[in-house]
Design an enzyme around this catalytic site. Structure first.
Site, PDB file in Angstrom:
ATOM      1  N   ASP A  24     -14.128  -1.962   6.254  1.00  0.00           N
ATOM      2  CA  ASP A  24     -12.729  -0.729   6.942  1.00  0.00           C
ATOM      3  C   ASP A  24     -13.029  -0.644   7.579  1.00  0.00           C
ATOM      4  O   ASP A  24     -12.779   0.006   9.172  1.00  0.00           O
ATOM      5  CB  ASP A  24     -13.552   0.755   6.404  1.00  0.00           C
ATOM      6  CG  ASP A  24     -11.937   1.309   6.679  1.00  0.00           C
ATOM      7  OD1 ASP A  24     -11.023   1.421   6.087  1.00  0.00           O
ATOM      8  OD2 ASP A  24     -12.290   2.577   6.988  1.00  0.00           O
ATOM      9  N   ARG A  60       0.720  -1.114  -0.158  1.00  0.00           N
ATOM     10  CA  ARG A  60      -0.257   0.202   0.172  1.00  0.00           C
ATOM     11  C   ARG A  60       0.746   1.501  -0.443  1.00  0.00           C
ATOM     12  O   ARG A  60       1.265   1.126   0.798  1.00  0.00           O
ATOM     13  CB  ARG A  60      -1.042  -0.438   1.323  1.00  0.00           C
ATOM     14  CG  ARG A  60      -2.365   1.109   1.107  1.00  0.00           C
ATOM     15  CD  ARG A  60      -3.128   1.080   2.102  1.00  0.00           C
ATOM     16  NE  ARG A  60      -3.632   1.833   2.792  1.00  0.00           N
ATOM     17  CZ  ARG A  60      -4.769   2.414   3.041  1.00  0.00           C
ATOM     18  NH1 ARG A  60      -4.691   2.194   4.637  1.00  0.00           N
ATOM     19  NH2 ARG A  60      -6.126   3.095   3.392  1.00  0.00           N
ATOM     20  N   HIS A  78     -11.305   3.868  -1.475  1.00  0.00           N
ATOM     21  CA  HIS A  78     -12.571   4.290  -1.138  1.00  0.00           C
ATOM     22  C   HIS A  78     -12.501   5.840  -2.412  1.00  0.00           C
ATOM     23  O   HIS A  78     -13.090   6.551  -2.132  1.00  0.00           O
ATOM     24  CB  HIS A  78     -12.082   4.994  -0.358  1.00  0.00           C
ATOM     25  CG  HIS A  78     -11.408   4.266   1.251  1.00  0.00           C
ATOM     26  ND1 HIS A  78     -11.702   3.152   1.051  1.00  0.00           N
ATOM     27  CD2 HIS A  78     -10.476   4.641   2.350  1.00  0.00           C
ATOM     28  CE1 HIS A  78     -10.755   3.167   2.700  1.00  0.00           C
ATOM     29  NE2 HIS A  78     -10.298   4.224   2.979  1.00  0.00           N
TER      30      HIS A  78
END
Length: 288
Positions: free
Chosen positions: A244, A120, A177
């Protein structure tokens, strides 16, 4: 550093919608427990502990079969808490790590063996101090050799600057997102249309969860649904969904994870779309 109060709902409802067999919560985290997995000294928040036992209990409660764990910024580049989950359930969990760009090949191979399938890159400056893009590009080239992908987290104002860099990466790129669009602008706004244009490139994937982070109206997040539904319908083979949980850095409210699951049929209105979103796509990316 002061410990933040819990950001997750203490008693999420049992969702009316039941996910299909093999469904994957493709974006969740664990926090600590801090006495076993200390938080990073450079962290910008200190969460309440939310370890694997709570995560697995929530998975059963919501009716999911598998999880993809994303390394949380409060743990920095120490992936021990996330890897502990993968070891605890090697058949049902995969991971996305945050690593030092100087990490050894042996350490990457060890993570791969434990079930990590991506790294990430977090470009949200209020949460982290991002690495320079040239450093990230070199790391992306290394993990691409393992068959991994890159997950990127950024905010809409940074899209124009980051998009050219993301297009150069030699692997699949998963965007967290929905790229955090400006919900007030609607789906016809230039920013969201530019994001959809990027998604025409088949190396890009997108997560369509987290309406609680984007909403202007609050639960049940009617204002966010058109954005997610647009992406699900236009890019059905490259969309993912996740809770999440435990909802790091949520200040406005504690999201009810049962409600979040019940929004899935709204954004994926057919059984075929839901099968791709929850089973086919995450299986292809993480479990094959």
């Amino acid at each position: 550093m002061q410990i933040d109060p819990p950001t997750w709902h203490p008693s999420p409802r049992v969702p009316d919608y039941r996910p299909p067999e093999g469904a994957v919560d493709a974006h969740c985290h664990v926090f600590g427990p801090g006495n076993e997995f200390p938080y990073a000294p450079e962290r910008k928040y200190t969460p309440s502990d939310a370890g694997k036992a709570k995560l697995f209990a929530l998975r059963r409660h919501l009716g999911f079969s598998r999880n993809v764990l994303v390394q949380a910024s409060c743990h920095g580049r120490d992936n021990a808490a996330m890897l502990d989950v993968l070891v605890a359930d090697p058949a049902g969990c995969r991971g996305v790590a945050v690593v030092d760009p100087a990490i050894s090949d042996a350490a990457l191979a060890n993570m791969n063996e434990k079930g990590v399938r991506g790294v990430r890159f977090n470009f949200v400056k209020r949460l982290v101090d991002p690495d320079p893009v040239d450093v990230s590009a070199r790391l992306a080239a290394r993990v691409a050799e393992l068959g991994w992908h890159v997950v990127v987290y950024f905010e809409a104002p940074d899209f124009d600057e980051l998009a050219p860099f993301l297009k150069t990466l030699p692997c699949d790129v998963v965007i967290d997102h929905m790229g955090r669009p400006d919900i007030a602008g609607g789906i016809e706004a230039p920013g969201f249309q530019a994001f959809c244009g990027l998604m025409e490139n088949e190396k890009f994937w997108v997560k369509v969860g987290c309406p609680e982070r984007l909403t202007k109206a609050g639960p049940p997040y009617y204002d966010v649904a058109p954005f997610a539904r647009t992406l699900v319908e236009q890019f059905s083979d490259r969309v993912l969904w996740g809770t999440d949980w435990p909802h790091p850095n949520m200040k406005s409210h504690q999201p009810d994870d049962g409600l979040l699951v019940d929004r899935i049929p709204v954004i994926a209105p057919t059984e075929a779309l839901r099968q791709k979103l929850l089973v086919t796509n995450p299986t292809r990316l993480y479990f094959t």
